[in-house]
Every structure is written in C-alpha cells, then in structure tokens.
Design a protein around this motif. Structure first.
Motif, PDB file in Angstrom:
ATOM      1  N   ARG A   1       0.525  -0.918   0.056  1.00  0.00           N
ATOM      2  CA  ARG A   1      -0.155  -0.051   0.103  1.00  0.00           C
ATOM      3  C   ARG A   1       0.864   1.253  -0.444  1.00  0.00           C
ATOM      4  N   MET A   2       2.118   0.816   0.270  1.00  0.00           N
ATOM      5  CA  MET A   2       3.255   2.393   0.779  1.00  0.00           C
ATOM      6  C   MET A   2       3.708   2.552  -0.626  1.00  0.00           C
ATOM      7  N   LEU A   3       3.690   1.148  -0.970  1.00  0.00           N
ATOM      8  CA  LEU A   3       4.208   1.305  -2.582  1.00  0.00           C
ATOM      9  C   LEU A   3       3.598   2.136  -3.875  1.00  0.00           C
ATOM     10  N   ALA A   4       1.936   2.137  -3.724  1.00  0.00           N
ATOM     11  CA  ALA A   4       0.584   2.149  -3.792  1.00  0.00           C
ATOM     12  C   ALA A   4       0.506   4.143  -4.077  1.00  0.00           C
ATOM     13  N   HIS A   5       0.914   3.780  -3.136  1.00  0.00           N
ATOM     14  CA  HIS A   5       1.188   5.254  -1.979  1.00  0.00           C
ATOM     15  C   HIS A   5       1.951   6.669  -2.709  1.00  0.00           C
ATOM     16  N   VAL A   6       3.586   5.661  -3.141  1.00  0.00           N
ATOM     17  CA  VAL A   6       4.106   6.493  -3.287  1.00  0.00           C
ATOM     18  C   VAL A   6       3.822   6.898  -5.537  1.00  0.00           C
ATOM     19  N   MET A   7       3.363   6.010  -5.726  1.00  0.00           N
ATOM     20  CA  MET A   7       3.275   5.848  -7.069  1.00  0.00           C
ATOM     21  C   MET A   7       1.811   6.574  -7.736  1.00  0.00           C
ATOM     22  N   LYS A   8       1.560   6.913  -7.005  1.00  0.00           N
ATOM     23  CA  LYS A   8       0.172   7.707  -7.390  1.00  0.00           C
ATOM     24  C   LYS A   8       0.998   9.126  -6.675  1.00  0.00           C
ATOM     25  N   GLU A   9       1.682   9.591  -5.996  1.00  0.00           N
ATOM     26  CA  GLU A   9       1.683  11.000  -5.598  1.00  0.00           C
ATOM     27  C   GLU A   9       2.702  11.226  -6.774  1.00  0.00           C
ATOM     28  N   GLU A  10       3.426  10.724  -6.360  1.00  0.00           N
ATOM     29  CA  GLU A  10       4.715  10.957  -7.749  1.00  0.00           C
ATOM     30  C   GLU A  10       4.126  10.780  -9.846  1.00  0.00           C
ATOM     31  N   ASP A  11       2.771  10.292  -9.536  1.00  0.00           N
ATOM     32  CA  ASP A  11       2.712   9.927 -10.930  1.00  0.00           C
ATOM     33  C   ASP A  11       3.594   9.105 -11.316  1.00  0.00           C
ATOM     34  N   ALA A  12       3.973   8.198 -10.891  1.00  0.00           N
ATOM     35  CA  ALA A  12       5.482   7.521 -11.231  1.00  0.00           C
ATOM     36  C   ALA A  12       5.266   5.680 -11.588  1.00  0.00           C
ATOM     37  N   LYS A  13       5.384   5.160 -12.273  1.00  0.00           N
ATOM     38  CA  LYS A  13       5.880   3.754 -12.806  1.00  0.00           C
ATOM     39  C   LYS A  13       7.359   2.981 -12.046  1.00  0.00           C
ATOM     40  N   VAL A  14       7.599   2.252 -11.857  1.00  0.00           N
ATOM     41  CA  VAL A  14       9.069   1.422 -11.304  1.00  0.00           C
ATOM     42  C   VAL A  14       9.125   0.175 -12.004  1.00  0.00           C
ATOM     43  N   CYS A  15      10.121   0.428 -11.886  1.00  0.00           N
ATOM     44  CA  CYS A  15      10.686  -0.753 -13.406  1.00  0.00           C
ATOM     45  C   CYS A  15      12.044  -1.177 -13.226  1.00  0.00           C
ATOM     46  N   LEU A  16      12.542  -2.095 -13.466  1.00  0.00           N
ATOM     47  CA  LEU A  16      14.129  -2.169 -13.370  1.00  0.00           C
ATOM     48  C   LEU A  16      14.796  -1.878 -14.341  1.00  0.00           C
TER      49      LEU A  16
END
Length: 347
Positions: free
Chosen positions: A327-342
């Motif tokens: 849930r914290m990861l989802a929060h950060v992604m939403k706040e930053e309007d970001a995706k997370v990739c290697l």
C-alpha cells in the motif's frame, strides 16, 4: 430458461483475460462484442479485429462480425456477459450495465481475489451470511447493484498480457473452472462450461467454487505483492530460499483463514509453490501494473484476506506486513505519478 447454442456475448473489459476468452469464443461462432477504452479500443476498431497470439505462437483474430464498443448501450441485450474488468473498475460501468442485461442474461465473473458477492448465496458458517466484503466493495455498491442470482464464477488460471494495443498474448494455462455461488449444478453453469470447453479451455463444473478461489488466492496473495515489491518473476520467488520462505509463511496464514470460513485446500502448500515455480519467468499482474504505472488490485487480493482474517479472528502477521508495504508503494506511485521499473546497469 432458453440457453442458445450460439450466444450473444459481451466482454466487459476486453483486456488480457477478457480478450483471450472473447477471441476464442468468437471463433466458435458466438456473437461477441468487445468493450474497451483508449488505445486498445482504437486499435481494435482500426483493424476491425482483436489479435491473439496463442500458446503455440500462432496468431489468430476475432471472428468477422465481432463488435468493438466504447459504450455498453451499443451492444444491446446479451445472453452472456463476461465481467473482465478488475474489481475496482466495475463500479464505473454499473450505471450502464443494465443496457446489456435481460431477464435471462448470465453474468460470468473473472475477478481475482475475494469477490464482492462472496457472502451471498453462501452456505458457510451462518454468522457470515450476507456480509459486505468492504475491501472489495466499499459500502456494498456492487452487492446492491448486481443481482447475485445471475452470477456464475470462474477461477482464472491462465496468464495473458496485452502485449500492445489490440494484441493479446496468451502466456500460460487453459483452466477456467466454473461454478454456481450456491454450489448447485444447473443447466446454465453446464452451458457456460460447455462453451468454454468448445473454445479450447478446460472448464470443469465445481460444487465449491469458493474453495477453488481460495486455492488460486493462496498463491496470488503470496506472490503478486512480493513480485511487485521485488520485481522477481515467479520462478525466482518460488525457488530462491529467501523468497520461497516468505511465500510459504504467507500461504500458511491464508490457509488458516480459508479453513475458518469453511473452505479446505485440496493441495499441500509445497505442491502449490512448486507449480507456481514451473510457470517460469512470468510477471504477475501486480508487477505488470507497477511497471506500467497502473493501479494495483491490492484491496481485492490482499485487503480482502486481511478483512476476512479480522472477521474470523485469525492472526496474519506476515500478510499484514506485506499488505502495509505494498500500500505504501501504491501511495508513492500515485503521489509521484510514477511507474517503477528495473533498468539495466550502464556498461
């Protein structure tokens, strides 16, 4: 109730799984409408087809005459409605869903996790009957808005992806077992089963579809969020000792909750983990969502299990920790309007 040999079918959410089903059903002579949005819909309309890359690598398309729609009212009344949307997406189509549902329409739910209707048509412990699953259905909107008596459930084992707009790639699996929520074997559930079998899938009729949901969820709760957090594919999560240990601890907690609610697992944990490992380098749906910057199915997959654990008084410390972290990861992604990739190391 008349059950036609060639059905009018609307795929409400023609993404990976809905698209896979829709293409194969259309190729068996059923009249299929594909409901989608954005670039995916635009590509289907441009090509007048949805393309499917099958397991053996062959490429096929939806049958001629299939419809590609952005509004449900364009489809008309249907014999079968496949709810291919994720649980949190269904609320958005509720205001127009009535356009395609008639007195004899059957709804086929394909959602992961604990469904909103779990305690409807329920034969488990009396104390839980007709509860709302708040994590999957806040305020009971879906429970009140969809007639549970029209529903048939399928447990989705295949893996598929939208590899590009207008193109579905079937990655693994052909099992879509189906069942009535009340456990009865009816003409309509046999009708759905026969259609899926004719379309090339394995689709036995179950008398305990909730038990099969827990069997699928057993692995999903353990591997989906962990893959999203670590970017590990199934083979890595289920074979590397550090990952496998967390997976097994999580599954042990899930099993306790399922047992308390009246469902028994029909496989031992080790066999279930080994089966997941054999899928290989597959990215789970949550990992795909993280890499694409999409909203994850956290509440329906994990939140519902946490909720169920509280309802029945079971402690789930491992699940609770992973749930809070994802849930914290989802929060950060939403706040930053970001995706997370290697990203590969330079040089």
């Amino acid at each position: 109730m008349e059950l036609p040999e060639k059905a009018r079918i609307c795929i409400v959410g023609a993404g990976a799984i809905g698209g896979l089903l829709g293409v194969e059903l259309s190729r068996r002579g059923h009249h299929v409408s594909f409901f989608a949005r954005g670039a995916h819909l635009a590509a289907m309309r441009k090509n007048d087809a949805l393309q499917l890359i099958r397991l053996d690598g062959t490429v096929v398309t939806s049958a001629e005459g299939s419809k590609f729609i952005g509004k449900l009212e364009e489809a008309g009344e249907q014999d079968l409605v496949v709810l291919g949307l994720k649980m949190h997406q269904i609320k958005a189509v509720l205001p127009t869903l009535h356009h395609i549902i008639g007195p004899n329409t059957v709804l086929l739910g394909t959602q992961n996790g604990i469904p909103w209707w779990y305690f409807q048509e329920y034969s488990g412990p009396e104390e839980f009957k007709d509860r709302t699953v708040e994590s999957a259905d806040p305020g009971g909107v879906l429970k009140d808005g969809i007639d549970a008596k029209k529903l048939i459930a399928t447990v989705v084992y295949p893996a598929a992806v939208v590899s590009s707009p207008g193109v579905i790639k079937h990655v693994e699996g052909i099992r879509f077992p189906v069942g009535e929520p009340n456990g009865q074997t009816t003409d309509r559930v046999q009708w759905v089963s026969n259609m899926l079998i004719d379309a090339g899938f394995k689709s036995p009729v179950l008398n305990d579809v909730r038990g099969e949901m827990w069997l699928k969820l057993w692995g999903t709760v353990a591997v989906n969020p962990l893959s999203a957090l670590t970017h590990a594919t199934l083979d890595v999560l289920c074979t590397v000792p550090a990952g496998r240990e967390v997976v097994i601890r999580t599954m042990t907690e899930v099993e306790k909750v399922a047992n308390r609610l009246g469902s028994k697992m029909r496989l031992p944990i080790e066999r279930r983990v080994n089966g997941a490992a054999k899928v290989g380098k597959h990215k789970t749906s949550m990992l795909q969502d993280v890499e694409a910057g999409r909203e994850m199915e956290i509440e329906t997959i994990m939140g519902a299990v946490v909720e169920m654990a509280r309802v029945c008084g079971e402690d789930t410390p491992c699940i609770d920790t992973i749930y809070g972290t994802i849930r914290m990861l989802a929060h950060v992604m939403k706040e930053e309007d970001a995706k997370v990739c290697l990203l590969p190391m330079a040089g």
